[in-house]
Design an enzyme around this catalytic site. Structure first.
Site, PDB file in Angstrom:
ATOM      1  N   ASP A  45      -5.423   1.815  10.397  1.00 42.74           N
ATOM      2  CA  ASP A  45      -6.824   1.494  10.639  1.00 42.74           C
ATOM      3  C   ASP A  45      -6.942   1.135  12.123  1.00 42.74           C
ATOM      4  O   ASP A  45      -7.128   2.014  12.965  1.00 42.74           O
ATOM      5  CB  ASP A  45      -7.193   0.349   9.692  1.00 42.74           C
TER       6      ASP A  45
ATOM      7  N   GLY B  14       0.787  -1.237   0.000  1.00 47.40           N
ATOM      8  CA  GLY B  14       0.000   0.000   0.000  1.00 47.40           C
ATOM      9  C   GLY B  14       0.815   1.281   0.000  1.00 47.40           C
ATOM     10  O   GLY B  14       0.377   2.299  -0.523  1.00 47.40           O
TER      11      GLY B  14
END
Ligand code: XMP
Ligand code: MG
Length: 188
Positions: free
Chosen positions: A110, A51
């Site tokens: 997250d 990512g």
């Protein structure tokens, strides 16, 4: 690809390419200032695959500080949209970081699980310092609080794609960031 190219797959556009680039440039300026007095050794940027490829490439090129680009890979997600909570190291650094200044470069925080695992792992190698930069953070989803010095944008706890973030391998090459419309994952 831009937001307009995948507009029907997104329930909301969050940030444009330009907004992201401007924010990364601000953080690069701040990082240059913070590391100005540590120039005896080059900074090691540790990007988290896959990512962080976009943020790593953009941040590194905006920095005026000399830096090395290193990569680690940790699997936590599979191809779904919620974290499995099971972490697996897939790829390690190729350099010894003892006594070095490390800046972890993340796409998104997250729950914070991946990052706290990674920071503990890096600290155990005896570096001079470990700090964290992330493009995006979901403050409402945090379960493992980690000290993050540089944050691009705080975003809602929804599944987002673009700027390196994927769903089932897609959308990493989207230049902006948007919330993936749940109908996309309902299909597959
Ligand atoms: P944790 O929960 O450990 O998650 O902080 C970190 C990794 O999970 C992925 N992640 C996402 N990927 N859209 C994505 O495409 C999201 O909204 C999202 N949230 C978390 C990501 O790889 C991150 O490094
Ligand atoms: Mg990641």
């Amino acid at each position: 690809m831009d937001i307009a190219d995948v507009a029907s797959d997104l329930s909301q556009a969050l940030y444009s390419d330009q907004q992201i680039q401007d924010r990364i440039a601000q953080l690069a300026t701040q990082i240059d200032a913070d590391y100005a007095d540590r120039a005896d050794q080059d900074l090691i940027l540790v990007g988290v695959l896959n990512g962080a490829v976009m943020v790593m490439a953009d941040l590194a090129r905006k920095l005026k500080t000399h830096c090395q680009m290193e990569w680690m890979a940790i699997s936590s997600y599979g191809s779904g949209t919620t974290s499995s909570g099971v972490l697996r190291p897939l790829k390690d650094l190729s350099v010894d970081v003892t006594g070095r200044h490390i800046l972890v470069v993340e796409d998104i925080i997250d729950t914070g699980l991946t990052l706290s695992y990674l920071v503990d792992n890096l600290r155990s190698r005896g570096p001079a310092s470990v700090e964290v930069m992330t493009a995006f953070r979901k403050p409402e989803a945090i379960k493992c609080p980690v000290d993050v010095k540089y944050v691009g944008f705080d975003i809602p706890a929804q599944f987002v794609v673009g700027y390196g973030l994927d769903y089932a391998g897609r959308y990493r090459n989207l230049t902006g960031l948007g919330v993936l419309d749940p109908k996309v994952y309902a299909q597959g």
